[in-house]
Design a protein around this motif. Structure first.
Motif, PDB file in Angstrom:
ATOM      1  N   ASN A   1       0.863  -1.185   0.000  1.00 17.28           N
ATOM      2  CA  ASN A   1       0.000   0.000   0.000  1.00 17.28           C
ATOM      3  C   ASN A   1       0.893   1.227   0.000  1.00 17.28           C
ATOM      4  O   ASN A   1       2.096   1.132  -0.239  1.00 17.28           O
ATOM      5  CB  ASN A   1      -0.952  -0.008   1.207  1.00 17.28           C
ATOM      6  CG  ASN A   1      -0.210   0.105   2.535  1.00 17.28           C
ATOM      7  OD1 ASN A   1       1.020   0.020   2.606  1.00 17.28           O
ATOM      8  ND2 ASN A   1      -0.961   0.289   3.610  1.00 17.28           N
ATOM      9  N   GLY A   2       0.326   2.401   0.269  1.00 12.73           N
ATOM     10  CA  GLY A   2       1.120   3.618   0.321  1.00 12.73           C
ATOM     11  C   GLY A   2       0.850   4.539  -0.852  1.00 12.73           C
ATOM     12  O   GLY A   2       0.141   4.197  -1.795  1.00 12.73           O
ATOM     13  N   PHE A   3       1.471   5.730  -0.777  1.00 14.50           N
ATOM     14  CA  PHE A   3       1.296   6.742  -1.812  1.00 14.50           C
ATOM     15  C   PHE A   3       2.273   6.565  -2.972  1.00 14.50           C
ATOM     16  O   PHE A   3       2.010   7.021  -4.083  1.00 14.50           O
ATOM     17  CB  PHE A   3       1.505   8.141  -1.226  1.00 14.50           C
ATOM     18  CG  PHE A   3       0.429   8.566  -0.269  1.00 14.50           C
ATOM     19  CD1 PHE A   3      -0.847   8.897  -0.709  1.00 14.50           C
ATOM     20  CD2 PHE A   3       0.685   8.632   1.094  1.00 14.50           C
ATOM     21  CE1 PHE A   3      -1.837   9.290   0.175  1.00 14.50           C
ATOM     22  CE2 PHE A   3      -0.299   9.015   1.983  1.00 14.50           C
ATOM     23  CZ  PHE A   3      -1.567   9.342   1.530  1.00 14.50           C
ATOM     24  N   SER A   4       3.404   5.924  -2.735  1.00 21.90           N
ATOM     25  CA  SER A   4       4.480   5.949  -3.725  1.00 21.90           C
ATOM     26  C   SER A   4       4.247   5.006  -4.894  1.00 21.90           C
ATOM     27  O   SER A   4       4.167   5.426  -6.037  1.00 21.90           O
ATOM     28  CB  SER A   4       5.819   5.618  -3.049  1.00 21.90           C
ATOM     29  OG  SER A   4       6.157   6.633  -2.126  1.00 21.90           O
ATOM     30  N   ARG A   5       4.124   3.720  -4.607  1.00 20.25           N
ATOM     31  CA  ARG A   5       3.967   2.760  -5.706  1.00 20.25           C
ATOM     32  C   ARG A   5       3.442   1.433  -5.180  1.00 20.25           C
ATOM     33  O   ARG A   5       4.161   0.438  -5.133  1.00 20.25           O
ATOM     34  CB  ARG A   5       5.293   2.557  -6.439  1.00 20.25           C
ATOM     35  CG  ARG A   5       6.461   2.220  -5.530  1.00 20.25           C
ATOM     36  CD  ARG A   5       7.722   2.056  -6.331  1.00 20.25           C
ATOM     37  NE  ARG A   5       8.713   1.321  -5.578  1.00 20.25           N
ATOM     38  CZ  ARG A   5      10.003   1.402  -5.811  1.00 20.25           C
ATOM     39  NH1 ARG A   5      10.453   2.181  -6.768  1.00 20.25           N
ATOM     40  NH2 ARG A   5      10.858   0.685  -5.099  1.00 20.25           N
ATOM     41  N   PRO A   6       2.201   1.394  -4.767  1.00 17.61           N
ATOM     42  CA  PRO A   6       1.642   0.141  -4.257  1.00 17.61           C
ATOM     43  C   PRO A   6       1.583  -0.932  -5.334  1.00 17.61           C
ATOM     44  O   PRO A   6       1.304  -0.644  -6.490  1.00 17.61           O
ATOM     45  CB  PRO A   6       0.243   0.538  -3.788  1.00 17.61           C
ATOM     46  CG  PRO A   6      -0.089   1.783  -4.551  1.00 17.61           C
ATOM     47  CD  PRO A   6       1.222   2.489  -4.750  1.00 17.61           C
TER      48      PRO A   6
ATOM     49  N   GLN B   1       4.734  10.782   1.662  1.00 13.19           N
ATOM     50  CA  GLN B   1       5.297  10.188   0.455  1.00 13.19           C
ATOM     51  C   GLN B   1       6.803  10.380   0.396  1.00 13.19           C
ATOM     52  O   GLN B   1       7.534   9.480  -0.021  1.00 13.19           O
ATOM     53  CB  GLN B   1       4.646  10.773  -0.801  1.00 13.19           C
ATOM     54  CG  GLN B   1       5.162  10.120  -2.083  1.00 13.19           C
ATOM     55  CD  GLN B   1       4.305  10.408  -3.293  1.00 13.19           C
ATOM     56  OE1 GLN B   1       3.196  10.918  -3.163  1.00 13.19           O
ATOM     57  NE2 GLN B   1       4.805  10.071  -4.470  1.00 13.19           N
ATOM     58  N   GLY B   2       7.289  11.549   0.813  1.00 12.96           N
ATOM     59  CA  GLY B   2       8.731  11.775   0.815  1.00 12.96           C
ATOM     60  C   GLY B   2       9.449  10.781   1.711  1.00 12.96           C
ATOM     61  O   GLY B   2      10.513  10.248   1.345  1.00 12.96           O
ATOM     62  N   THR B   3       8.884  10.522   2.879  1.00 11.67           N
ATOM     63  CA  THR B   3       9.490   9.548   3.790  1.00 11.67           C
ATOM     64  C   THR B   3       9.374   8.141   3.233  1.00 11.67           C
ATOM     65  O   THR B   3      10.314   7.342   3.344  1.00 11.67           O
ATOM     66  CB  THR B   3       8.820   9.633   5.173  1.00 11.67           C
ATOM     67  OG1 THR B   3       8.972  10.959   5.690  1.00 11.67           O
ATOM     68  CG2 THR B   3       9.453   8.648   6.140  1.00 11.67           C
ATOM     69  N   GLU B   4       8.240   7.819   2.633  1.00 13.45           N
ATOM     70  CA  GLU B   4       8.096   6.531   1.958  1.00 13.45           C
ATOM     71  C   GLU B   4       9.230   6.325   0.954  1.00 13.45           C
ATOM     72  O   GLU B   4       9.880   5.276   0.932  1.00 13.45           O
ATOM     73  CB  GLU B   4       6.776   6.470   1.195  1.00 13.45           C
ATOM     74  CG  GLU B   4       5.561   6.120   2.002  1.00 13.45           C
ATOM     75  CD  GLU B   4       4.335   6.005   1.102  1.00 13.45           C
ATOM     76  OE1 GLU B   4       4.476   5.539  -0.046  1.00 13.45           O
ATOM     77  OE2 GLU B   4       3.243   6.396   1.542  1.00 13.45           O
ATOM     78  N   ASP B   5       9.441   7.318   0.098  1.00  7.29           N
ATOM     79  CA  ASP B   5      10.456   7.198  -0.948  1.00  7.29           C
ATOM     80  C   ASP B   5      11.841   6.966  -0.347  1.00  7.29           C
ATOM     81  O   ASP B   5      12.628   6.163  -0.866  1.00  7.29           O
ATOM     82  CB  ASP B   5      10.466   8.459  -1.821  1.00  7.29           C
ATOM     83  CG  ASP B   5       9.217   8.606  -2.674  1.00  7.29           C
ATOM     84  OD1 ASP B   5       8.541   7.581  -2.909  1.00  7.29           O
ATOM     85  OD2 ASP B   5       8.912   9.732  -3.099  1.00  7.29           O
ATOM     86  N   GLN B   6      12.159   7.676   0.738  1.00 11.49           N
ATOM     87  CA  GLN B   6      13.455   7.504   1.384  1.00 11.49           C
ATOM     88  C   GLN B   6      13.607   6.088   1.940  1.00 11.49           C
ATOM     89  O   GLN B   6      14.659   5.450   1.765  1.00 11.49           O
ATOM     90  CB  GLN B   6      13.622   8.529   2.497  1.00 11.49           C
ATOM     91  CG  GLN B   6      13.772   9.955   2.016  1.00 11.49           C
ATOM     92  CD  GLN B   6      13.896  10.943   3.160  1.00 11.49           C
ATOM     93  OE1 GLN B   6      13.605  10.630   4.317  1.00 11.49           O
ATOM     94  NE2 GLN B   6      14.327  12.155   2.865  1.00 11.49           N
ATOM     95  N   ILE B   7      12.576   5.601   2.601  1.00  7.99           N
ATOM     96  CA  ILE B   7      12.642   4.271   3.202  1.00  7.99           C
ATOM     97  C   ILE B   7      12.706   3.189   2.133  1.00  7.99           C
ATOM     98  O   ILE B   7      13.502   2.241   2.226  1.00  7.99           O
ATOM     99  CB  ILE B   7      11.431   4.066   4.133  1.00  7.99           C
ATOM    100  CG1 ILE B   7      11.585   4.951   5.372  1.00  7.99           C
ATOM    101  CG2 ILE B   7      11.287   2.602   4.540  1.00  7.99           C
ATOM    102  CD1 ILE B   7      10.362   4.970   6.274  1.00  7.99           C
ATOM    103  N   ILE B   8      11.891   3.325   1.097  1.00  7.72           N
ATOM    104  CA  ILE B   8      11.906   2.345   0.004  1.00  7.72           C
ATOM    105  C   ILE B   8      13.280   2.301  -0.644  1.00  7.72           C
ATOM    106  O   ILE B   8      13.837   1.224  -0.896  1.00  7.72           O
ATOM    107  CB  ILE B   8      10.823   2.684  -1.036  1.00  7.72           C
ATOM    108  CG1 ILE B   8       9.424   2.487  -0.446  1.00  7.72           C
ATOM    109  CG2 ILE B   8      10.986   1.815  -2.282  1.00  7.72           C
ATOM    110  CD1 ILE B   8       8.312   3.056  -1.308  1.00  7.72           C
TER     111      ILE B   8
END
Length: 290
Positions: A10-15, A38-45
């Motif tokens: 899931n998430g905003f970046s690329r589920p 989303q910015g934090t998602e991208d960093q973690i991914i």
């Protein structure tokens, strides 16, 4: 090759829409408390991708907190809450930081829910990794180690100055916080070990001796320009802020190359040990080896 080592349920970046894609992967639940989801998602991914390990990420939010940096309905649609996954099990729980250091824990609007998630995680996740504010919150929840408020922000890149721990002395991590834990308090708590320490910051990586939990008082996920972006943001707001230490604002990539290596090592070892503990199916007997 690191193509498709990480998928997001899931998430905003690329589920990922394939329900079978997460099978046979280390499952990580990410409680994202940062304002820029989303910015934090991208960093973690991005950081998990560099581990080159098969990982499935599920993003979570505290339902009792009102997200003021985006649409609450969108957040509920793209993230899960504890109610949604209370009967599920994950290999690891990763909890981000949050810009809440100046608040007392009881004044945080989702404090009760944070404690409920922490309690749930001890029986439904194999290992836990708390970062920055959440690390201090978990240290207080788990061991009653108090958060010390600071007038001057700990801001920059700092390295481990301890000898004789499982982390190398040169291990570095970005810091951006107005609070700390007292070294003496930690040393007087036999249930916790200090893995990373610095005279300027105090202890910044700690381990629970009888739990599979790491507490990282920093932001291993930060990109090369994150500290400088925070610095210029605070300047624009006319807030008193000093330039981040041990990093060049004009050429941050030199410091970034070093701490990125350290952050990748931290994530990689944590995920590997989460997998090994799961395979042994005895996390109560076998402890996280850091």
């Amino acid at each position: 090759m690191i193509f498709m080592t990480v998928i997001c349920t899931n998430g905003f970046s690329r589920p990922n829409t394939d329900p079978t894609a997460s099978q046979q992967r280390t499952s990580i639940l990410v409680l994202n408390l940062m304002p820029n989801k989303q910015g934090t998602e991208d960093q973690i991914i991005s950081l998990f991708e560099e581990t080159n390990l098969p990982i499935a990420l599920t993003f979570m939010y505290p339902k009792s907190h009102v997200w003021r940096h985006g649409d609450q309905a969108d957040l509920a649609e793209n993230y899960v809450s504890l109610d949604d996954i209370s009967d599920q099990y994950f290999d690891g729980l990763l909890v981000t930081g949050a810009p809440l250091e100046k608040l007392d824990f009881d004044d945080v609007d989702f404090w009760s829910e944070f404690n409920a998630i922490r309690d749930w995680s001890q029986t439904h996740t194999t290992t836990q990794l708390f970062t920055c504010w959440s690390a201090q919150a978990a240290l207080y929840t788990d061991f009653r180690l108090p958060k010390i408020n600071l007038e001057d922000k700990i801001f920059g890149v700092f390295e481990n100055q301890l000898l004789g721990t499982s982390l190398p002395q040169w291990f570095q991590i970005p810091q951006s916080r107005f609070s700390a834990v007292d070294r003496t308090d930690v040393l007087n708590c036999p249930a916790v070990s200090i893995l990373g320490d610095n005279q300027a910051t105090g202890p910044f990586i700690l381990k629970a001796n009888n739990q599979n939990t790491l507490y990282v008082l920093g932001h291993p996920e930060y990109n090369a320009d994150t500290l400088s972006t925070e610095y210029y943001r605070d300047l624009e707001k006319h807030q008193p802020v000093k330039a981040p230490e041990n990093i060049s604002l004009t050429a941050p990539q030199f410091a970034y190359a070093h701490w990125r290596c350290c952050s990748r090592y931290l994530y990689q070892e944590w995920v590997k040990q989460s997998f090994l503990l799961k395979e042994n199916n005895s996390h109560e007997q076998k402890q996280l080896q850091f």
